[in-house]
Write an enzyme that holds these catalytic residues in place. Structure first.
Site, mmCIF file in Angstrom:
data_model
loop_
_atom_site.group_PDB
_atom_site.id
_atom_site.type_symbol
_atom_site.label_atom_id
_atom_site.label_comp_id
_atom_site.label_asym_id
_atom_site.label_seq_id
_atom_site.Cartn_x
_atom_site.Cartn_y
_atom_site.Cartn_z
ATOM 1 N N GLY A 87 83.620 33.462 74.832
ATOM 2 C CA GLY A 87 84.203 34.266 73.883
ATOM 3 C C GLY A 87 85.382 34.001 73.056
ATOM 4 O O GLY A 87 85.837 32.966 73.341
ATOM 5 N N GLN A 124 92.138 33.717 67.145
ATOM 6 C CA GLN A 124 92.379 32.425 67.537
ATOM 7 C C GLN A 124 91.949 31.464 66.851
ATOM 8 O O GLN A 124 92.111 30.175 67.018
ATOM 9 C CB GLN A 124 91.512 32.366 68.924
ATOM 10 C CG GLN A 124 91.810 32.966 69.853
ATOM 11 C CD GLN A 124 90.861 33.315 71.152
ATOM 12 O OE1 GLN A 124 89.794 33.950 71.352
ATOM 13 N NE2 GLN A 124 91.304 32.546 71.988
ATOM 14 N N CYS A 156 91.915 31.451 79.108
ATOM 15 C CA CYS A 156 91.743 31.769 77.563
ATOM 16 C C CYS A 156 91.794 30.447 76.885
ATOM 17 O O CYS A 156 92.850 29.623 77.198
ATOM 18 C CB CYS A 156 93.197 32.785 77.205
ATOM 19 S SG CYS A 156 93.086 33.044 75.461
ATOM 20 N N LEU A 157 90.923 30.282 75.849
ATOM 21 C CA LEU A 157 90.998 29.079 75.166
ATOM 22 C C LEU A 157 92.346 28.948 74.314
ATOM 23 O O LEU A 157 92.596 27.613 74.175
ATOM 24 C CB LEU A 157 89.772 29.035 74.081
ATOM 25 C CG LEU A 157 88.269 28.862 74.635
ATOM 26 C CD1 LEU A 157 87.494 29.118 73.725
ATOM 27 C CD2 LEU A 157 88.115 27.739 75.429
ATOM 28 N N HIS A 196 88.613 41.138 77.327
ATOM 29 C CA HIS A 196 89.511 40.129 76.845
ATOM 30 C C HIS A 196 89.715 40.014 75.321
ATOM 31 O O HIS A 196 90.664 39.683 75.082
ATOM 32 C CB HIS A 196 89.111 38.860 78.004
ATOM 33 C CG HIS A 196 89.847 37.689 77.453
ATOM 34 N ND1 HIS A 196 90.495 36.969 78.308
ATOM 35 C CD2 HIS A 196 89.937 36.771 76.302
ATOM 36 C CE1 HIS A 196 91.041 35.977 78.045
ATOM 37 N NE2 HIS A 196 90.906 35.998 76.527
ATOM 38 N N GLU A 197 88.524 40.044 74.975
ATOM 39 C CA GLU A 197 88.624 39.954 73.637
ATOM 40 C C GLU A 197 89.148 40.929 72.689
ATOM 41 O O GLU A 197 90.145 40.742 71.540
ATOM 42 C CB GLU A 197 87.054 39.529 72.947
ATOM 43 C CG GLU A 197 86.578 38.353 73.434
ATOM 44 C CD GLU A 197 87.232 36.990 73.364
ATOM 45 O OE1 GLU A 197 87.989 36.807 72.593
ATOM 46 O OE2 GLU A 197 87.084 36.052 74.560
ATOM 47 N N HIS A 210 92.770 40.629 72.364
ATOM 48 C CA HIS A 210 93.228 39.626 71.407
ATOM 49 C C HIS A 210 93.343 40.599 70.210
ATOM 50 O O HIS A 210 94.308 40.164 69.117
ATOM 51 C CB HIS A 210 92.231 38.551 71.083
ATOM 52 C CG HIS A 210 92.313 37.561 72.256
ATOM 53 N ND1 HIS A 210 93.554 36.715 72.070
ATOM 54 C CD2 HIS A 210 91.479 36.899 72.844
ATOM 55 C CE1 HIS A 210 93.487 35.633 73.036
ATOM 56 N NE2 HIS A 210 92.157 35.582 73.537
HETATM 57 ZN ZN LIG Z 1 91.190 34.497 74.962
#
Ligand SMILES: [Zn+2]
Length: 172
Positions: free
Chosen positions: A45, A50, A91-92, A133-134, A137
């Protein structure tokens, strides 16, 4: 490889804005770009924030094959299960870190696709976790803010201080 916005960049703490339809060219390109970036970074995701855009958009693909990208615009959770599960998340935008986060096992999401069509869909387990999670963000929250499953404002507060220090240092 193109870089993602990474913790402790304060940009990740900003709230994303509602997207207007029909999508302008820039935003249409952004959705395609986000899918590319998600696969490039081997994520399941990715939220617009991001890659540097404050738009309420995220993309997701929890399949193994990685050929079923989904685009979610202006998403809202309209229903969720009573049951939740606490598990570790990465998380990326926070490489090498983890948060222990409590998420609902089932959610129903209302969202628009890139054509502006409205959808209502129920997601379970991994996809439900990924979406929550997204969605965080979009509000400027990160999974590493959570402690023992719960979102910790306290933890966030001290991090914000650290982040401001970081920003001040990297600006000078
Ligand atoms: Zn993330």
């Amino acid at each position: 490889m193109n870089e993602l916005v990474e913790y402790p960049d304060v940009f990740l703490r900003t709230k994303s804005n509602e997207v207007k339809f029909p999508l302008d060219d820039r935003t249409a390109r952004l959705t395609k770009w986000m899918i590319k970036m998600m696969y490039q970074h081997h994520g399941i995701g990715l939220a617009a924030i991001q890659v540097g855009y404050q738009n309420r958009i995220f993309v997701m693909d929890c399949t193994r094959a990685g050929q079923s990208p989904q685009i979610f615009i202006n998403p809202e959770i309209i229903k969720h299960s009573n049951r939740s599960l606490t598990d570790y998340e990465g998380c990326l935008s926070a490489p090498g870190k983890r948060g222990e986060v409590k998420r609902y096992l089932r959610i129903t999401l209302e969202y628009k696709d890139e054509k502006g069509e409205e959808h209502q869909k129920t997601f379970y387990n991994m996809e439900a976790r990924c979406i929550q999670h997204e969605m965080d963000h979009l509000e400027g929250r990160l999974c590493i803010d959570y402690e023992n499953g719960e979102y910790s404002r306290e933890k966030n507060k001290s991090q914000t201080m650290v982040e401001s220090d970081f920003r001040a240092k990297s600006d000078s």
